[in-house]
Design a protein around this motif. Sequence first.
Motif, short mmCIF file in Angstrom:
data_model
loop_
_atom_site.label_atom_id
_atom_site.label_comp_id
_atom_site.label_asym_id
_atom_site.label_seq_id
_atom_site.Cartn_x
_atom_site.Cartn_y
_atom_site.Cartn_z
N ASN A 190 -1.30 17.13 8.62
CA ASN A 190 -0.89 17.97 9.75
C ASN A 190 -0.51 17.17 10.99
OD1 ASN A 190 -1.26 20.31 8.25
ND2 ASN A 190 -3.43 20.39 8.75
N HIS A 191 -0.03 15.97 10.80
CA HIS A 191 0.38 15.16 11.95
C HIS A 191 1.90 15.19 12.10
CE1 HIS A 191 -3.54 13.47 13.15
NE2 HIS A 191 -3.85 13.78 11.91
N SER A 192 2.40 14.51 13.09
CA SER A 192 3.81 14.65 13.51
C SER A 192 4.82 13.88 12.64
CB SER A 192 3.94 14.19 14.95
OG SER A 192 3.58 12.82 15.06
N GLY A 193 4.39 13.14 11.66
CA GLY A 193 5.32 12.42 10.80
C GLY A 193 5.06 10.93 10.71
N TRP A 194 4.27 10.39 11.63
CA TRP A 194 3.97 8.96 11.60
C TRP A 194 3.23 8.57 10.33
CZ3 TRP A 194 -1.06 7.68 11.00
CH2 TRP A 194 -2.03 8.62 11.37
N GLN A 195 2.49 9.54 9.74
CA GLN A 195 1.68 9.23 8.57
C GLN A 195 2.53 8.83 7.37
OE1 GLN A 195 2.19 12.21 9.86
NE2 GLN A 195 2.13 13.83 8.35
N LYS A 196 3.79 9.29 7.32
CA LYS A 196 4.69 8.89 6.23
C LYS A 196 4.82 7.37 6.20
CE LYS A 196 9.64 8.81 5.31
NZ LYS A 196 10.95 9.34 5.71
N TYR A 197 5.05 6.77 7.35
CA TYR A 197 5.23 5.33 7.43
C TYR A 197 3.90 4.60 7.22
CZ TYR A 197 9.54 7.10 9.23
OH TYR A 197 10.71 7.80 9.35
N PHE A 198 2.83 5.19 7.71
CA PHE A 198 1.50 4.62 7.51
C PHE A 198 1.19 4.51 6.02
CE2 PHE A 198 -3.06 5.40 6.80
CZ PHE A 198 -3.58 4.26 7.39
N PHE A 199 1.44 5.58 5.25
CA PHE A 199 1.12 5.57 3.83
C PHE A 199 2.08 4.67 3.03
CE2 PHE A 199 -1.02 9.68 4.91
CZ PHE A 199 -2.30 9.19 4.75
N ILE A 200 3.30 4.53 3.48
CA ILE A 200 4.22 3.57 2.84
C ILE A 200 3.71 2.15 3.04
CG2 ILE A 200 6.52 2.54 2.98
CD1 ILE A 200 7.60 5.42 3.52
N VAL A 201 3.36 1.81 4.28
CA VAL A 201 2.84 0.47 4.56
C VAL A 201 1.53 0.24 3.80
CG1 VAL A 201 1.86 -1.00 6.39
CG2 VAL A 201 4.00 0.24 6.78
N LEU A 202 0.66 1.24 3.79
CA LEU A 202 -0.62 1.12 3.09
C LEU A 202 -0.41 0.85 1.60
CD1 LEU A 202 -3.69 1.30 3.50
CD2 LEU A 202 -3.52 3.74 2.97
N ALA A 203 0.56 1.53 0.99
CA ALA A 203 0.86 1.30 -0.43
C ALA A 203 1.31 -0.14 -0.67
CB ALA A 203 1.93 2.28 -0.92
N PHE A 204 2.14 -0.66 0.21
CA PHE A 204 2.58 -2.06 0.07
C PHE A 204 1.42 -3.03 0.27
CE2 PHE A 204 6.87 -0.37 0.45
CZ PHE A 204 7.61 -1.25 -0.33
N VAL A 205 0.57 -2.77 1.24
CA VAL A 205 -0.56 -3.68 1.51
C VAL A 205 -1.53 -3.68 0.34
CG1 VAL A 205 -2.60 -4.01 2.99
CG2 VAL A 205 -0.36 -3.57 4.02
N ILE A 206 -1.93 -2.50 -0.12
CA ILE A 206 -2.88 -2.42 -1.24
C ILE A 206 -2.28 -3.00 -2.51
CG2 ILE A 206 -4.10 -0.81 -2.77
CD1 ILE A 206 -4.60 0.92 -0.24
N SER A 207 -1.01 -2.71 -2.76
CA SER A 207 -0.35 -3.26 -3.95
C SER A 207 -0.27 -4.78 -3.87
CB SER A 207 1.04 -2.65 -4.11
OG SER A 207 0.94 -1.27 -4.36
N GLY A 208 0.02 -5.30 -2.69
CA GLY A 208 0.04 -6.76 -2.52
C GLY A 208 -1.32 -7.38 -2.75
N TRP A 209 -2.35 -6.71 -2.23
CA TRP A 209 -3.72 -7.21 -2.41
C TRP A 209 -4.08 -7.21 -3.90
CZ3 TRP A 209 -8.04 -4.29 -4.07
CH2 TRP A 209 -9.25 -4.98 -4.02
N LEU A 210 -3.74 -6.11 -4.61
CA LEU A 210 -4.04 -6.03 -6.04
C LEU A 210 -3.26 -7.09 -6.83
CD1 LEU A 210 -4.13 -2.15 -6.49
CD2 LEU A 210 -6.07 -3.72 -6.76
N ALA A 211 -1.97 -7.23 -6.53
CA ALA A 211 -1.15 -8.21 -7.24
C ALA A 211 -1.69 -9.62 -7.00
CB ALA A 211 0.31 -8.11 -6.79
#
Length: 159
Positions: A58-79
């Motif tokens: 229910n936020h203004s749209g910033w969360q889209k970019y937050f979750f994209i960055v989070l996916a890259f960070v976690i995926s990088g950490w796992l890789a």
Amino acid sequence: MKYLSLYITAVVAMILDQISKWAILAKFEDFERVNIIPHFFDLTLVYNTGAAFSFLANHSGWQKYFFIVLAFVISGWLANGVRKGEFGKLGNFAAAMIIGGAFGNVIDRFIHGKVVDFLLFYWQNHYYPAFNVADSFICVGVALLIIDGLKQGKKNRAA
């Protein structure tokens, strides 16, 4: 080609996720529901701008970019963990499942601005939030990663 099977696992997870979503998008109107198993399981078409259980939806749209960055960070950490040998075979497979699922949802965020969900389980008036194939890969991957961590911990204590 040491990690070929892991790359294939991640790509297959993304492909299965995207094929399933495009099939639902092609056949369903927004919020349409079709009962598959009476009183237990429906297919539906809903969207999630947040994460699991609509976290931050229910936020203004910033969360889209937050979750994209989070996916890259976690995926990088796992890789990186796979590359450094921090996981066992099960953990490596789990990491590939998580990465594939995460990028399946990232694709949605880029294309639709939100994640496409369509699997809806319920019993009487109790509903589990709708989810998708990518979410399934992520959840199973996390469970397997935990099991791998417990197994690796036992190995380290025994050594």
